[in-house]
Design a protein around this motif. Sequence first.
Motif, mmCIF file in Angstrom:
data_model
loop_
_atom_site.group_PDB
_atom_site.id
_atom_site.type_symbol
_atom_site.label_atom_id
_atom_site.label_comp_id
_atom_site.label_asym_id
_atom_site.label_seq_id
_atom_site.Cartn_x
_atom_site.Cartn_y
_atom_site.Cartn_z
ATOM 1 N N MET A 173 0.797 -1.259 0.146
ATOM 2 C CA MET A 173 -0.010 -0.008 0.060
ATOM 3 C C MET A 173 0.818 1.157 0.053
ATOM 4 N N ASN A 174 0.640 1.971 -0.946
ATOM 5 C CA ASN A 174 1.479 3.132 -1.021
ATOM 6 C C ASN A 174 1.044 4.372 0.221
ATOM 7 N N GLU A 175 1.934 5.546 0.061
ATOM 8 C CA GLU A 175 1.684 6.301 1.378
ATOM 9 C C GLU A 175 0.441 7.211 0.885
ATOM 10 N N GLN A 176 -0.105 7.539 -0.111
ATOM 11 C CA GLN A 176 -1.089 8.477 -0.305
ATOM 12 C C GLN A 176 -2.300 7.527 -0.029
ATOM 13 N N ARG A 177 -2.393 6.495 -0.440
ATOM 14 C CA ARG A 177 -3.704 5.464 -0.053
ATOM 15 C C ARG A 177 -3.707 5.487 1.593
ATOM 16 N N ARG A 178 -2.602 5.131 2.193
ATOM 17 C CA ARG A 178 -2.801 5.121 3.586
ATOM 18 C C ARG A 178 -3.207 6.375 4.191
ATOM 19 N N GLN A 179 -2.858 7.411 3.485
ATOM 20 C CA GLN A 179 -3.449 8.866 3.970
ATOM 21 C C GLN A 179 -4.612 8.814 3.898
ATOM 22 N N ILE A 180 -5.598 8.429 2.890
ATOM 23 C CA ILE A 180 -6.957 8.613 2.506
ATOM 24 C C ILE A 180 -7.692 7.735 3.447
ATOM 25 N N LEU A 181 -7.034 6.572 3.656
ATOM 26 C CA LEU A 181 -7.768 5.699 4.572
ATOM 27 C C LEU A 181 -7.693 6.258 6.193
ATOM 28 N N GLN A 182 -6.347 7.165 6.379
ATOM 29 C CA GLN A 182 -6.372 7.546 7.701
ATOM 30 C C GLN A 182 -7.235 8.717 7.858
ATOM 31 N N MET A 183 -7.495 9.455 6.831
ATOM 32 C CA MET A 183 -8.475 10.657 7.018
ATOM 33 C C MET A 183 -9.935 10.097 7.185
ATOM 34 N N LEU A 184 -10.261 9.001 6.545
ATOM 35 C CA LEU A 184 -11.654 8.132 6.458
ATOM 36 C C LEU A 184 -11.715 7.798 8.186
ATOM 37 N N SER A 185 -10.748 7.345 8.691
ATOM 38 C CA SER A 185 -10.809 6.834 9.858
ATOM 39 C C SER A 185 -11.012 7.857 10.962
ATOM 40 N N GLY B 22 -12.460 10.512 10.398
ATOM 41 C CA GLY B 22 -13.863 11.080 10.179
ATOM 42 C C GLY B 22 -13.661 12.423 9.257
ATOM 43 N N LYS B 23 -12.311 12.771 8.746
ATOM 44 C CA LYS B 23 -12.026 14.020 7.915
ATOM 45 C C LYS B 23 -12.800 13.935 6.876
ATOM 46 N N VAL B 24 -13.114 12.867 6.151
ATOM 47 C CA VAL B 24 -13.785 12.683 4.932
ATOM 48 C C VAL B 24 -14.695 11.479 4.851
ATOM 49 N N THR B 25 -15.861 11.524 4.082
ATOM 50 C CA THR B 25 -16.864 10.507 4.131
ATOM 51 C C THR B 25 -16.447 9.354 3.452
ATOM 52 N N ALA B 26 -17.082 8.138 3.456
ATOM 53 C CA ALA B 26 -16.657 6.769 2.821
ATOM 54 C C ALA B 26 -16.921 7.336 1.145
ATOM 55 N N ASP B 27 -17.706 8.021 0.619
ATOM 56 C CA ASP B 27 -17.977 8.381 -0.817
ATOM 57 C C ASP B 27 -16.698 9.123 -1.225
ATOM 58 N N GLU B 28 -16.281 10.456 -0.416
ATOM 59 C CA GLU B 28 -15.109 11.179 -0.758
ATOM 60 C C GLU B 28 -13.734 10.038 -0.850
ATOM 61 N N ALA B 29 -13.895 9.358 0.094
ATOM 62 C CA ALA B 29 -12.487 8.622 0.203
ATOM 63 C C ALA B 29 -12.636 7.570 -1.068
#
Lengths: 142, 76
Positions: free
Chosen positions: A1-13, A15-22
């Motif tokens: 898993m690359n860094e950007q993907r990890r950051q998106i999942l981190q933001m999702l966990s 609650g900074k972004v919704t599931a749709d946005e992620a």
Amino acid sequence: MNEQRRQILQMLSEGKVTADEAERLLDALDRQQPEPPPTPAAYPKARPKYLRVVVHSEEGGSDGPTRINVRVPIQLLRAGVKLASLVPPQALLKVNAELGKSGVPIDLTQLKPEQLEELIDQLDEVTIDVDDPGAKIQVFAE
Amino acid sequence: MLAAVRYRGRDGRRRRWFVPLLPLLLLLIPILLIACVYFRISPLGGLRGLGRVVWALPGAVFDLDDGETAFSIHLR
């Protein structure tokens, strides 16, 4: 898993972004990923440029073995075919008559330059190996 | 365009010549034109055909090695 993907999942966990946005972000990330490099089989095969004839004979007489190596550019064969198309029909009739006398009943007037071109195109795949106890002959395109 | 001609004789002596083909061809063109007229072939077609052949010549190789003697022509 690359860094950007990890950051998106981190933001999702977090609650900074919704599931749709992620999901949209991950899709956008997938689209940015470069395509894997093509495998060697995907590259078109390089067309041979030369027709090579190699003859190796041990029966060359007292001097020793005889070796012949001829390399003919395939482009030269094409040029020869075009040059042969200039031969006037009267000359071809005379050649036909002489060939017939020699026991080779070939009608050269029926031989079209396009057919010869097609023949040259197929030379790419030609490989002829003649193995004799005293001689070896190879014809191939390279 | 250059033809490199090499020869090795029975005495083992090697000879080598480099022949520029372009001047030779320029000398041959008038003969070709006369031949075209004589044999009723289009001179333009003949010149074009000769040009194609000459253009395709570089890379051609002929090597003959017969025991003590050897002869080769490399066109480049």
